[in-house]
Structure formats: structure tokens, C-alpha cells
Design an enzyme around this catalytic site. Structure first.
Site, PDB file in Angstrom:
ATOM      1  N   GLY A  82       2.782  71.138  40.464  1.00 44.45           N
ATOM      2  CA  GLY A  82       1.625  71.684  41.174  1.00 44.45           C
ATOM      3  C   GLY A  82       1.295  73.078  40.684  1.00 44.45           C
ATOM      4  O   GLY A  82       2.124  73.761  40.080  1.00 44.45           O
ATOM      5  N   TYR A  95      -6.065  74.852  47.082  1.00 47.37           N
ATOM      6  CA  TYR A  95      -4.648  74.451  47.165  1.00 47.37           C
ATOM      7  C   TYR A  95      -4.349  73.741  48.493  1.00 47.37           C
ATOM      8  O   TYR A  95      -3.727  72.675  48.512  1.00 47.37           O
ATOM      9  CB  TYR A  95      -3.789  75.704  47.012  1.00 47.37           C
ATOM     10  CG  TYR A  95      -2.294  75.481  47.009  1.00 47.37           C
ATOM     11  CD1 TYR A  95      -1.648  74.971  45.895  1.00 47.37           C
ATOM     12  CD2 TYR A  95      -1.520  75.796  48.133  1.00 47.37           C
ATOM     13  CE1 TYR A  95      -0.273  74.787  45.891  1.00 47.37           C
ATOM     14  CE2 TYR A  95      -0.148  75.622  48.139  1.00 47.37           C
ATOM     15  CZ  TYR A  95       0.472  75.117  47.014  1.00 47.37           C
ATOM     16  OH  TYR A  95       1.834  74.930  47.012  1.00 47.37           O
ATOM     17  N   LYS A 125      -3.078  69.865  49.102  1.00 52.12           N
ATOM     18  CA  LYS A 125      -1.809  69.563  49.767  1.00 52.12           C
ATOM     19  C   LYS A 125      -2.026  68.743  51.037  1.00 52.12           C
ATOM     20  O   LYS A 125      -1.200  67.893  51.394  1.00 52.12           O
ATOM     21  CB  LYS A 125      -1.048  70.856  50.073  1.00 52.12           C
ATOM     22  CG  LYS A 125      -0.609  71.610  48.817  1.00 52.12           C
ATOM     23  CD  LYS A 125       0.295  70.765  47.940  1.00 52.12           C
ATOM     24  CE  LYS A 125       0.878  71.521  46.769  1.00 52.12           C
ATOM     25  NZ  LYS A 125       1.754  70.692  45.931  1.00 52.12           N
TER      26      LYS A 125
HETATM   27  P1  NDP Z   1       6.560  76.581  39.707  1.00 50.24           P
HETATM   28  O1  NDP Z   1       5.297  77.244  39.304  1.00 50.24           O
HETATM   29  O2  NDP Z   1       7.845  77.316  39.620  1.00 50.24           O
HETATM   30  O3  NDP Z   1       6.731  75.192  38.935  1.00 50.24           O
HETATM   31  C1  NDP Z   1       5.662  74.292  38.859  1.00 50.24           C
HETATM   32  C2  NDP Z   1       6.041  73.108  38.005  1.00 50.24           C
HETATM   33  O4  NDP Z   1       4.921  72.223  37.915  1.00 50.24           O
HETATM   34  C3  NDP Z   1       6.418  73.516  36.595  1.00 50.24           C
HETATM   35  O5  NDP Z   1       7.506  72.731  36.164  1.00 50.24           O
HETATM   36  C4  NDP Z   1       5.166  73.183  35.805  1.00 50.24           C
HETATM   37  O6  NDP Z   1       5.443  72.814  34.479  1.00 50.24           O
HETATM   38  C5  NDP Z   1       4.684  71.948  36.556  1.00 50.24           C
HETATM   39  N1  NDP Z   1       3.267  71.679  36.307  1.00 50.24           N
HETATM   40  C6  NDP Z   1       2.205  72.420  36.665  1.00 50.24           C
HETATM   41  N2  NDP Z   1       1.074  71.847  36.239  1.00 50.24           N
HETATM   42  C7  NDP Z   1       1.429  70.705  35.593  1.00 50.24           C
HETATM   43  C8  NDP Z   1       0.719  69.688  34.923  1.00 50.24           C
HETATM   44  N3  NDP Z   1      -0.623  69.688  34.804  1.00 50.24           N
HETATM   45  N4  NDP Z   1       1.411  68.661  34.394  1.00 50.24           N
HETATM   46  C9  NDP Z   1       2.751  68.624  34.472  1.00 50.24           C
HETATM   47  N5  NDP Z   1       3.488  69.574  35.083  1.00 50.24           N
HETATM   48  C10 NDP Z   1       2.828  70.606  35.629  1.00 50.24           C
HETATM   49  O7  NDP Z   1       6.274  76.103  41.209  1.00 50.24           O
HETATM   50  P2  NDP Z   1       7.258  75.725  42.420  1.00 50.24           P
HETATM   51  O8  NDP Z   1       8.539  75.200  41.915  1.00 50.24           O
HETATM   52  O9  NDP Z   1       7.224  76.845  43.355  1.00 50.24           O
HETATM   53  O10 NDP Z   1       6.400  74.538  43.076  1.00 50.24           O
HETATM   54  C11 NDP Z   1       6.728  73.169  42.938  1.00 50.24           C
HETATM   55  C12 NDP Z   1       5.899  72.380  43.933  1.00 50.24           C
HETATM   56  O11 NDP Z   1       6.193  72.847  45.258  1.00 50.24           O
HETATM   57  C13 NDP Z   1       4.394  72.554  43.736  1.00 50.24           C
HETATM   58  O12 NDP Z   1       3.734  71.341  43.988  1.00 50.24           O
HETATM   59  C14 NDP Z   1       4.036  73.590  44.792  1.00 50.24           C
HETATM   60  O13 NDP Z   1       2.703  73.483  45.181  1.00 50.24           O
HETATM   61  C15 NDP Z   1       4.995  73.206  45.903  1.00 50.24           C
HETATM   62  N6  NDP Z   1       5.263  74.257  46.852  1.00 50.24           N
HETATM   63  C16 NDP Z   1       5.792  75.466  46.458  1.00 50.24           C
HETATM   64  C17 NDP Z   1       6.012  76.446  47.395  1.00 50.24           C
HETATM   65  C18 NDP Z   1       6.562  77.780  47.046  1.00 50.24           C
HETATM   66  O14 NDP Z   1       6.561  78.652  47.930  1.00 50.24           O
HETATM   67  N7  NDP Z   1       7.074  78.008  45.850  1.00 50.24           N
HETATM   68  C19 NDP Z   1       5.693  76.233  48.803  1.00 50.24           C
HETATM   69  C20 NDP Z   1       5.180  74.942  49.107  1.00 50.24           C
HETATM   70  C21 NDP Z   1       4.976  74.004  48.163  1.00 50.24           C
HETATM   71  P3  NDP Z   1       5.303  73.825  33.247  1.00 50.24           P
HETATM   72  O15 NDP Z   1       5.750  75.192  33.740  1.00 50.24           O
HETATM   73  O16 NDP Z   1       6.201  73.233  32.225  1.00 50.24           O
HETATM   74  O17 NDP Z   1       3.882  73.840  32.888  1.00 50.24           O
END
Ligand code: NDP
Length: 250
Positions: A93, A156, A160
């Protein structure tokens, strides 16, 4: 990591039957922790990445979930190396935060295309083999803001919230085939995604969290491990918060 490394975990060494798991966005943050934890629990885990790498012992497949052809290729690669995906964790995401009046069509579309349509793409591709095997677990990573709303996150929060409708429809469509679908809604978790927030904003959020701290990636991964396991077999269509009480059950 080689294909043979990823397939050498003996089923006998596991607490539960080893499942084939695919985590999207396994290169960092929450997705990386999920991949790592499920691999340590004895599952055969693949994770997608665009940049960076995936944890040791996990099969890395390069995939941008906004591209249907890459999604198809990633599933085929996992099927060839590990077998059909039994547990899907749709985690990848992005955010593109700004106030409504400044939000461009592109800010809106990019977030919806990744967070919501990307989840649809991987769910659709995962469904057929799950139905054929009469077993499947689909788990979608939403967010507390999908229910609470959030100023500056119209795109966003919509993406979600949309996952809830997606999952509840999947739960109804696929329940009779042995496939469950659930939404996990983290609160604020300490990752690269939240690292961009100012100290003041983090303090403001933390003050609203009854447990008084941001979440850790493993707080989320622990629930995913449970949902992937046999004991979660009667849970479907659920929206499960892991947010320190921020959303008070929503
Ligand atoms: P990060 O930004 O740390 O990681 C996001 C991950 O998603 C990365 O591995 C990135 O890959 C991958 N990604 C993004 N876009 C794409 C795409 N188009 N295709 C494939 N992979 C993609 O985020 P978080 O770990 O914090 O978030 C993970 C999930 O949890 C998300 O869905 C986020 O919305 C959700 N979330 C997070 C919260 C938070 O506070 N952190 C709270 C609530 C929900 P790469 O870097 O290799 O591009």
C-alpha cells in the site's frame, strides 16, 4: 535466495500444516515482518518486492501490483516454485496525503489503484486455485483510518474503507468453497510510511491511543500468523483492529 532454500522446510518441523503463503509488499515494514514471521512458523512463504529484498528463507518475486501482467507472472512464479497460494496477505500500500482541495486526480488514482484495485487483482488471481483446493485464507491490510476517516487522507481512507466491502463480498462468495476473507486494520505503526510524520504529529496521535504507543510491525504480524493458522478457520468477513485502542473496535 534460491528456489531450493525456500522449499526445504520439512512439514514435520511445523506446529501447523505448512501452507503456501504470498505476501504483497514484503520488502519492508509490516509486510516484511509478516513474511518473516510466517516463514519462521514453518510456512512456505513468498513475498513480492519492487525495491530492496525479502527476508532470508522467503521466495522473493518482483511485482508491481498496479500491473495485471506482473501479478499474473508473480503468481505463476510462486506456483512453479512452491505450489498454489493458500494464504494471501494483501499488504502492499501507499499514501499520497494532501487536503481535498489540493488532491489531484493522480493522487487519488494512484492510491486507489494500488491499495484497492491492487488488492482486487491479487484476490482474483488467488481465488481459482484456492477454490480448486477447497482451502484459502485471504487477509487484507486496511487501516484504522478506513473507519475513522482522516483529514488529508481522502484517497487513502477511501481505499482502506473499500477493502471492507471487497472482503465482505468475497467472504460471501467464497465461504462455501472453504475460503475465508478478513480485514486487519492496524493503527499507527512504526514503519517508513509513518516515518515522514513530524514529531508533533506523532505525539498528537500517541496521545489518542489508549495503550500510549505506536504499534510495532510484529503486533500486526502476530495476528496474521493466527489468521493463517487452523484455529482461525471459522473467522470470515471480519474487520479486526490492531491499533492500541485508537479506533475502539472499529
Ligand atoms: P511501507 O511503506 O513500509 O511498505 C509498503 C510496502 O508496499 C513496500 O514493501 C512496498 O514495496 C509495497 N508497495 C507499495 N506499492 C506497491 C506496488 N504498486 N506494488 C507492489 N508493492 C508495492 O508501509 P507499511 O509497512 O507501513 O504499510 C504496509 C501496509 O499497512 C499498507 O497497506 C499500509 O497502508 C498499511 N498500514 C500501515 C500503517 C502504518 O502506520 N504504518 C497503519 C495502517 C495500515 P517497495 O518499497 O518495494 O516499492
Amino acid at each position: 535466495m534460491t528456489e531450493s532454500e525456500s522449499t526445504t522446510i520439512p512439514d514435520s518441523a511445523t506446529r501447523q500444516p505448512a501452507r503456501v503463503v504470498l505476501v504483497t509488499g514484503g520488502s519492508k515494514g509490516i509486510g516484511r515482518a509478516i513474511a518473516q514471521r510466517l516463514q519462521a512458523a514453518g510456512h512456505r512463504v513468498a513475498a513480492t518486492y519492487r525495491s530492496g529484498d525479502v527476508p532470508a528463507g522467503v521466495l522473493g518475486v518482483r511485482c508491481d501490483i498496479t500491473d495485471p501482467a506482473q501479478v499474473e507472472a508473480a503468481f505463476t512464479e510462486v506456483e512453479t516454485a512452491l505450489g498454489g497460494v493458500q494464504v494471501l496477505v494483501a499488504n502492499a500500500g501507499i499514501t499520497r496525503d494532501t487536503l481535498l482541495m489540493r488532491m489531484s486526480e493522480d493522487d487519488w488514482s494512484a492510491v486507489i489503484d494500488t491499495n484497492l484495485t491492487g488488492a482486487f487483482r491479487v484476490a482474483k488471481r488467488a481465488a481459482r486455485p484456492m477454490i480448486r483446493g477447497r482451502f484459502g485464507r485471504m487477509i487484507f491490510i486496511s487501516s484504522v483510518v478506513g473507519q475513522l476517516g482522516s483529514a488529508g487522507q481522502v484517497n487513502y481512507a477511501s481505499s482502506k474503507a473499500g477493502l471492507v466491502g471487497l472482503v465482505r463480498s468475497l467472504a460471501r462468495e467464497l465461504g462455501s468453497r472453504g475460503v475465508t476473507a478478513n480485514v486487519v486494520a492496524p493503527g499507527f505503526v512504526d514503519t517508513d510510511m509513518t516515518a515522514v510524520l513530524t514529531e508533533d504529529l506523532v505525539k498528537k496521535y500517541t496521545d489518542q491511543i489508549p495503550l500510549g504507543r505506536l504499534g510495532a510491525v510484529d503486533d500486526i504480524a502476530a495476528l496474521i500468523e493466527f489468521l493463517a493458522g487452523d484455529e482461525a478457520g471459522y473467522i470470515t468477513g471480519a474487520l479486526i483492529p490492531v491499533d492500541g485502542g485508537l479506533g475502539m473496535g472499529h
